[in-house]
Design a protein around this motif. Structure first.
Motif, mmCIF file in Angstrom:
data_model
loop_
_atom_site.group_PDB
_atom_site.id
_atom_site.type_symbol
_atom_site.label_atom_id
_atom_site.label_comp_id
_atom_site.label_asym_id
_atom_site.label_seq_id
_atom_site.Cartn_x
_atom_site.Cartn_y
_atom_site.Cartn_z
ATOM 1 N N PHE A 149 0.865 -1.173 0.000
ATOM 2 C CA PHE A 149 0.000 0.000 0.000
ATOM 3 C C PHE A 149 0.902 1.223 0.000
ATOM 4 O O PHE A 149 1.597 1.513 0.968
ATOM 5 C CB PHE A 149 -0.901 -0.011 1.237
ATOM 6 N N VAL A 150 0.929 1.942 -1.115
ATOM 7 C CA VAL A 150 1.979 2.940 -1.349
ATOM 8 C C VAL A 150 1.938 4.118 -0.374
ATOM 9 O O VAL A 150 2.966 4.723 -0.067
ATOM 10 C CB VAL A 150 1.923 3.473 -2.803
ATOM 11 N N TYR A 151 0.750 4.457 0.117
ATOM 12 C CA TYR A 151 0.625 5.678 0.925
ATOM 13 C C TYR A 151 1.019 5.479 2.384
ATOM 14 O O TYR A 151 1.217 6.448 3.111
ATOM 15 C CB TYR A 151 -0.812 6.206 0.839
ATOM 16 N N GLU A 152 1.131 4.223 2.795
ATOM 17 C CA GLU A 152 1.397 3.932 4.210
ATOM 18 C C GLU A 152 2.721 4.508 4.684
ATOM 19 O O GLU A 152 2.858 4.907 5.846
ATOM 20 C CB GLU A 152 1.377 2.407 4.420
ATOM 21 N N THR A 153 3.708 4.554 3.793
ATOM 22 C CA THR A 153 5.034 5.040 4.186
ATOM 23 C C THR A 153 5.332 6.441 3.654
ATOM 24 O O THR A 153 6.446 6.921 3.777
ATOM 25 C CB THR A 153 6.121 4.070 3.675
ATOM 26 N N MET A 154 4.318 7.097 3.052
ATOM 27 C CA MET A 154 4.529 8.427 2.491
ATOM 28 C C MET A 154 4.132 9.505 3.494
ATOM 29 O O MET A 154 3.325 9.266 4.397
ATOM 30 C CB MET A 154 3.737 8.594 1.189
ATOM 31 N N ASP A 155 4.683 10.681 3.315
ATOM 32 C CA ASP A 155 4.327 11.833 4.139
ATOM 33 C C ASP A 155 3.023 12.408 3.588
ATOM 34 O O ASP A 155 3.014 13.071 2.551
ATOM 35 C CB ASP A 155 5.443 12.880 4.097
ATOM 36 N N MET A 156 1.911 12.163 4.281
ATOM 37 C CA MET A 156 0.608 12.574 3.769
ATOM 38 C C MET A 156 0.464 14.098 3.710
ATOM 39 O O MET A 156 -0.345 14.617 2.944
ATOM 40 C CB MET A 156 -0.507 11.958 4.619
ATOM 41 N N ALA A 157 1.264 14.800 4.516
ATOM 42 C CA ALA A 157 1.210 16.266 4.478
ATOM 43 C C ALA A 157 1.636 16.783 3.111
ATOM 44 O O ALA A 157 1.134 17.809 2.635
ATOM 45 C CB ALA A 157 2.093 16.850 5.571
ATOM 46 N N GLU A 158 2.559 16.076 2.444
ATOM 47 C CA GLU A 158 3.033 16.498 1.127
ATOM 48 C C GLU A 158 1.975 16.272 0.039
ATOM 49 O O GLU A 158 2.064 16.833 -1.045
ATOM 50 C CB GLU A 158 4.318 15.747 0.768
ATOM 51 N N LEU A 159 0.985 15.442 0.352
ATOM 52 C CA LEU A 159 -0.071 15.126 -0.622
ATOM 53 C C LEU A 159 -1.390 15.809 -0.268
ATOM 54 O O LEU A 159 -2.434 15.505 -0.850
ATOM 55 C CB LEU A 159 -0.288 13.608 -0.676
ATOM 56 N N GLU A 160 -1.325 16.751 0.646
ATOM 57 C CA GLU A 160 -2.539 17.344 1.217
ATOM 58 C C GLU A 160 -3.455 17.974 0.175
ATOM 59 O O GLU A 160 -4.679 17.897 0.270
ATOM 60 C CB GLU A 160 -2.139 18.398 2.257
ATOM 61 N N HIS A 161 -2.916 18.620 -0.824
ATOM 62 C CA HIS A 161 -3.733 19.339 -1.809
ATOM 63 C C HIS A 161 -3.777 18.621 -3.156
ATOM 64 O O HIS A 161 -3.946 19.263 -4.199
ATOM 65 C CB HIS A 161 -3.190 20.754 -1.986
ATOM 66 N N ARG A 162 -3.640 17.299 -3.124
ATOM 67 C CA ARG A 162 -3.588 16.558 -4.382
ATOM 68 C C ARG A 162 -4.594 15.417 -4.380
ATOM 69 O O ARG A 162 -4.989 14.906 -3.331
ATOM 70 C CB ARG A 162 -2.161 16.035 -4.610
ATOM 71 N N ILE A 163 -5.002 15.024 -5.588
ATOM 72 C CA ILE A 163 -5.897 13.882 -5.743
ATOM 73 C C ILE A 163 -5.057 12.611 -5.594
ATOM 74 O O ILE A 163 -3.999 12.483 -6.213
ATOM 75 C CB ILE A 163 -6.572 13.901 -7.120
ATOM 76 N N LEU A 164 -5.530 11.673 -4.791
ATOM 77 C CA LEU A 164 -4.826 10.406 -4.639
ATOM 78 C C LEU A 164 -5.530 9.330 -5.469
ATOM 79 O O LEU A 164 -6.756 9.306 -5.563
ATOM 80 C CB LEU A 164 -4.777 9.989 -3.168
ATOM 81 N N TYR A 165 -4.735 8.463 -6.058
ATOM 82 C CA TYR A 165 -5.263 7.394 -6.903
ATOM 83 C C TYR A 165 -5.055 6.042 -6.221
ATOM 84 O O TYR A 165 -4.082 5.839 -5.490
ATOM 85 C CB TYR A 165 -4.577 7.416 -8.270
ATOM 86 N N TYR A 166 -5.984 5.138 -6.481
ATOM 87 C CA TYR A 166 -5.953 3.830 -5.816
ATOM 88 C C TYR A 166 -6.511 2.792 -6.780
ATOM 89 O O TYR A 166 -7.429 3.083 -7.558
ATOM 90 C CB TYR A 166 -6.803 3.889 -4.542
ATOM 91 N N GLU A 167 -5.952 1.589 -6.730
ATOM 92 C CA GLU A 167 -6.480 0.517 -7.576
ATOM 93 C C GLU A 167 -6.787 -0.711 -6.743
ATOM 94 O O GLU A 167 -5.977 -1.161 -5.930
ATOM 95 C CB GLU A 167 -5.512 0.163 -8.717
#
Length: 513
Positions: A149-167
């Motif tokens: 699961f790619v987002y588990e180890t990412m800094d979610m603050a850096e993705l705060e204003h972006r659309i996230l994609y999931y499959e």
């Protein structure tokens, strides 16, 4: 070794699930990978400099129709400044003509074809001292549950204003002739246990929007129903989930779950493409428009789900007049958005193989968009482009919801309204200018006056005083203006607008009499 994955997105708000997944899968196998994301709006020189200064030992680019020309320009210059640097390309835009890509860019170290996680990880473990350049690395399908699961180890603050994609699945069971997803018949699903855990992550982190990239999300009833039931039961009133669905495959049980959702919890994208039976058969679509219309209308009655309906211009057996009918058929359903797309003749698709048979002329460089067919001339396509622009500005923006129905009603068909409005823009030279929101209203009023003088193409006269009132309402539904335009009507005695209470689907303020 320092490995660098480079993604060039269409917009800053987008994120790149492909490179996230390649990085996460390699690191799961103990291989550290670095990643950089850019957009096509950034100067090429900046991206070139930034990648060069990373001093990576190998660079990998993710390629799509929207960025391929941009990336090719960058890699040519990157090779000039770092001739010994191994550069690799991967992604759908290079997967179906890899030999030609290597002919065009002979300095490449290689092209990764198709699904990339396992291929990428194996390549990183190769003997780099004896690397054979100019190679094609074929896809190695991966089990969906083996993907981290790619987002588990990412800094979610850096993705705060972006659309996230999931499959939650890969592949597609259908054979639509214009789509590359139909090439991958190896349909696989991520286990529901993992999916539910990952959905909860998005909900807990209050991610604004998650877009499922599953090509036909509801092709497996039990899978789709379980996911929709989970987000209904665990909704915290914040995250929106986007799904691409086949409307005719939605069951009564699925619709029952949808009806219980809060407004804005999910949104649906439904590919109608055409309402012409002969066209649907030619593009290998089994959909019946009557069934789609029934389902769309049923969902519309819930008043809680944004529906985005798609049409494609340039398909076989659909001439200009028949496309107008498809447009009017879909417009009558009242979707929240109507996307008028244009056929892309993608390498690897069945449409690509049939292009000569259909006398289909298309751009020879990305995005390979149709220019003409046996049924549609370039002159007609230009007219459709104008309609597309007007639909985006005046319908899809959601800024003209009160005045637009009144104007459409004075024309023979909705298509006729948008076509004539587009012609008015062209006549006045407005189509090449950038306009403010207020100016768009000014032009609409100009157009109404032109209609009343007999030049705008309407079949009935327009009550311009009523139009001004409706345009004023539309202005105030969005925001309380400090200075209203000269044509605006005083609404203070009739309406109050509550900007603290907004419609979750439209974003409009609550209007009270």
């Amino acid at each position: 070794m320092k490995y660098l994955l480079a993604a060039v997105n269409a917009k800053y708000i987008h994120s790149n699930l492909a490179v996230y997944s390649l990085k996460a899968f390699a690191e799961k196998k103990g291989i550290p990978v670095e990643m950089k994301e850019y957009t096509i709006n950034q100067p090429k020189d900046y991206i070139l400099k930034d990648i060069y200064l990373q001093k990576a030992d190998a660079v990998f680019f993710s390629c799509y129709i929207w960025n391929i020309s941009y990336i090719e320009s960058i890699v040519k210059n990157l090779h000039e400044v770092s001739p010994k640097l191994p550069i690799f390309l991967g992604g759908p835009e290079v997967s179906f003509d890899a030999p030609k890509v290597l002919e065009r860019l002979p300095f490449l170290a290689g092209v990764l074809v198709g699904e990339g996680e396992e291929t990428f990880a194996e390549l990183l473990n190769c003997d780099w001292d004896n690397l054979q350049w100019g190679q094609i690395y074929d896809s190695i399908p991966v089990c969906m549950d083996d993907l981290p699961f790619v987002y588990e180890t990412m800094d979610m603050a850096e993705l705060e204003h972006r659309i996230l994609y999931y499959e939650s699945s890969r592949g597609c069971p259908f054979s639509c002739s214009y789509c590359l997803s139909s090439v991958d018949k190896h349909l696989r699903f991520r286990s529901l246990e993992l999916v539910k855990k990952e959905l909860q992550f998005f909900i807990d982190h209050k991610v604004p929007q998650v877009k499922f990239v599953d090509r036909t999300f509801n092709c497996k009833k039990e899978h789709a129903l379980a996911i929709w039931s989970y987000i209904l039961e665990h909704d915290q009133g914040y995250t929106n989930f986007h799904f691409e669905v086949a409307a005719d495959l939605l069951t009564d049980e699925m619709l029952e779950v949808m009806a219980a959702m809060r407004p804005g919890l999910i949104q649906l994208e439904i590919g109608v493409q055409s309402t012409n039976t002969e066209t649907l058969e030619a593009i290998r679509r089994t959909m019946k428009f009557e069934k789609v219309a029934e389902i769309v209308n049923h969902i519309h009655s819930f008043k809680n789900i944004h529906q985005h309906l798609d049409l494609i211009a340039g398909l076989p057996y659909e001439n200009f007049e028949r496309f107008c009918r498809s447009f009017n058929d879909v417009y009558a359903l009242g979707p929240n958005q109507l996307q008028l797309g244009f056929l892309k003749v993608l390498k690897g698709s069945y449409m690509y193989q049939m292009a000569e048979h259909y006398d289909c002329r298309y751009q020879k460089e990305a995005p390979y968009e149709v220019l003409s067919t046996k049924w549609l001339t370039y002159d007609e396509l230009i007219r459709l482009k104008s309609v597309d622009k007007m639909v985006d500005i005046y319908y899809n923006s959601g800024q003209f919801t009160t005045c637009l129905p009144m104007l459409v009603d004075v024309f023979e068909t909705p298509f006729a309204f948008f076509r004539n409005l587009g012609a008015f823009y062209e006549k006045k030279g407005y189509e090449v200018l950038s306009h403010s929101r207020i100016r768009r209203y000014d032009i609409l009023l100009e157009f109404a006056l032109d209609c009343n003088e007999g030049f705008g193409g309407s079949v009935k006269a327009i009550d311009t005083e009523e139009l001004k009132k409706r345009m004023t309402i539309d202005l105030y539904l969005r925001e309380k203006l400090k200075k209203a335009p000269a044509w605006a009507v005083d609404l203070s005695q009739e309406y109050e607008f509550d900007y603290e209470k907004r419609d979750p689907l439209t974003g409009n303020a609550q209007m009270n009499h």
